[in-house]
Design an enzyme around this catalytic site. Structure first.
Site, mmCIF file in Angstrom:
data_model
loop_
_atom_site.group_PDB
_atom_site.id
_atom_site.type_symbol
_atom_site.label_atom_id
_atom_site.label_comp_id
_atom_site.label_asym_id
_atom_site.label_seq_id
_atom_site.Cartn_x
_atom_site.Cartn_y
_atom_site.Cartn_z
ATOM 1 N N ASP A 1 0.802 -1.227 0.000
ATOM 2 C CA ASP A 1 0.000 0.000 0.000
ATOM 3 C C ASP A 1 0.834 1.277 0.000
ATOM 4 O OD1 ASP A 1 0.731 -0.913 2.592
ATOM 5 O OD2 ASP A 1 -0.778 0.362 3.541
ATOM 6 N N GLU B 1 -0.460 -2.236 5.174
ATOM 7 C CA GLU B 1 0.473 -2.165 6.318
ATOM 8 C C GLU B 1 0.294 -0.850 7.044
ATOM 9 O OE1 GLU B 1 3.623 -0.928 8.711
ATOM 10 O OE2 GLU B 1 3.276 -0.023 6.750
ATOM 11 N N GLU B 2 0.044 0.222 6.273
ATOM 12 C CA GLU B 2 0.006 1.558 6.879
ATOM 13 C C GLU B 2 -1.138 1.724 7.872
ATOM 14 O OE1 GLU B 2 2.309 3.603 6.697
ATOM 15 O OE2 GLU B 2 3.443 3.178 4.875
ATOM 16 N N HIS C 1 7.604 8.436 4.472
ATOM 17 C CA HIS C 1 6.379 9.234 4.614
ATOM 18 C C HIS C 1 6.576 10.694 4.198
ATOM 19 C CE1 HIS C 1 4.005 6.284 7.406
ATOM 20 N NE2 HIS C 1 4.777 5.659 6.533
#
Ligand code: ZN
Ligand code: ZN
Length: 409
Positions: free
Chosen positions: A68, A135-136, A377
């Site tokens: 993702d 995962e996020e 990020h």
């Protein structure tokens, strides 16, 4: 067939997908694995894909990647930068970017799958590759397990994976023991009695209550966690009210907790609930607060013995001086869910993704990370393609081969 990993990477990077929406990525993964001769299972926990390559007797090894991307507006200036937009879980239109490098993880695992298939004369056993969603959000690995992963693929003897990081490309960082923090995000909603701002005696003010909780929470780490342990409690959201002269009827706090030990984690979360309830009672709130856990990541714990053995294999493949210990990282991961669910060791390492000339060897030798590179990020997070992808493939193959069997006579 021979995979063009750079082309796959640029394509994935330009076409990122938000958590639990990784349909295009999963399709590419499934098609590629099928072409390589893997038995493929799709739709695990919405978009998860597993591939199995059975190659005679021997151990089973699981290699994991996440697929993702994030709601970040890309600002890398790369020719293959994303201009994609998506819809987040709240229905908002948001920009989408592979700002955490999961496109690197997918590409490297496909490359490793190809190498393992091509070189199946050099090992024996069963290779399982898992490409997980979300995962996020912290729920992706759990959703794949809940979809019955281990009923549908052989249970592994070990779970292995990697995460690209602002470290020099060509290098890997592996820390034995607790390597990444546990993370918990929770929403606390406190209830008051709304009314006119001129008549506070007729209501119960949830703004004062939320403020009191916020202040009191600062004492959790300071007064309830031992100085030899570590934790973080951050109140990142504090919302209430619509107008200057209205006492609202409720307020919300968005709280994030990081910890490195299960006992400390429980202590901190218990303290947060106790303090919120206690302050609500002290305010005369009409009822107890509501607690809603948004996402939960366990600590990422690398089995010490398995880490040592894997690090030796990585050194053999990448070069003696190219595997180092980056220490404990305060970020979080859900890869450990695959190991815990199987009851087997985990080894998870960081893969360098940045131009080595940007790093001061003295800082690295001291175990330090450069502070001036865009971190995961960041809208400017831009791993270099070469040698990040080839190193990631080499690392996965070396680690998997270490735990698989020797070729059968
Ligand atoms: Zn991330
Ligand atoms: Zn990530």
């Amino acid at each position: 067939m021979s995979l063009d990993l750079a082309a796959i990477y640029r394509d994935l990077h330009a076409n990122p997908e938000l958590s639990f929406q990784e349909h295009r990525t999963a399709g590419i993964v499934a098609d590629t694995l099928t072409g390589l001769g893997f038995d493929v299972i799709t739709g695990l926990g919405v978009t998860g894909v597993a591939g199995v390559l059975a190659n005679g007797d021997g151990p089973t090894v699981l290699l994991r990647a996440d697929m993702d991307a994030l709601p970040v507006l890309e600002d890398t200036g790369l020719p293959y930068a994303s201009s994609v937009r998506g819809t987040d879980p709240d229905g908002n239109d948001v920009p989408v970017m592979h700002a955490c490098g999961h496109d690197v993880h997918v590409t490297c695992l496909l490359g490793a799958a190809e190498r393992m298939a091509d070189e199946r004369g050099a090992w024996s056993g069963t290779l399982v590759v898992v490409f997980q969603p979300a995962e996020e959000l912290g729920g992706g690995a759990e959703s794949v397990i809940a979809a019955g992963l281990y009923d549908r693929v052989p249970k592994p003897e070990i779970v292995l994976g990697q995460h690209v990081a602002p470290l020099p490309a060509g290098f890997a960082g592996l820390h034995p023991g607790v390597a990444m923090a546990a993370a918990d995000s929770l929403t606390v909603r406190v209830h008051g009695v709304g009314g006119h701002g001129s008549r506070p005696e007729a209501g119960v003010d949830p703004v004062l209550l939320a403020a009191a909780i916020t202040v009191r929470l600062q004492g959790v780490v300071a007064r309830e966690v031992a100085p030899t342990d570590a934790a973080v409690v951050t109140v990142g959201q504090l919302h209430a009210g619509t107008k200057h002269n209205i006492i609202p009827s409720e307020a919300m706090l968005g709280i994030n907790v990081r910890s490195f030990d299960d006992g400390v984690r429980t202590t901190v979360l218990t303290a947060i609930e106790r303090i919120a309830k206690g302050e609500a009672a002290a305010s005369g709130a009409p009822r107890e607060p509501d607690f809603d856990y948004i996402d939960r990541f366990p600590a990422t714990v690398n089995d010490p013995d398995a880490s040592e053995r894997t690090a030796a294999a990585l050194r053999g493949a990448l070069g003696q001086g190219r595997v180092f210990d980056p220490g404990v990282v305060s970020g979080s991961e859900d890869v450990g869910v695959f190991a815990t669910a199987a009851g087997v060791p985990l080894v998870y390492w960081f893969l360098g993704g940045f131009d080595p000339s940007l790093f001061d060897p003295a800082v690295l030798a001291a175990g330090g990370m450069p502070q001036d590179l865009p971190s995961n990020h960041s809208p400017k997070f831009a791993p270099v393609i070469d040698p990040t992808l080839s190193t990631g493939v080499t690392a996965l193959v070396a680690a998997a081969r270490e735990w698989l069997g020797a070729p059968q006579a």
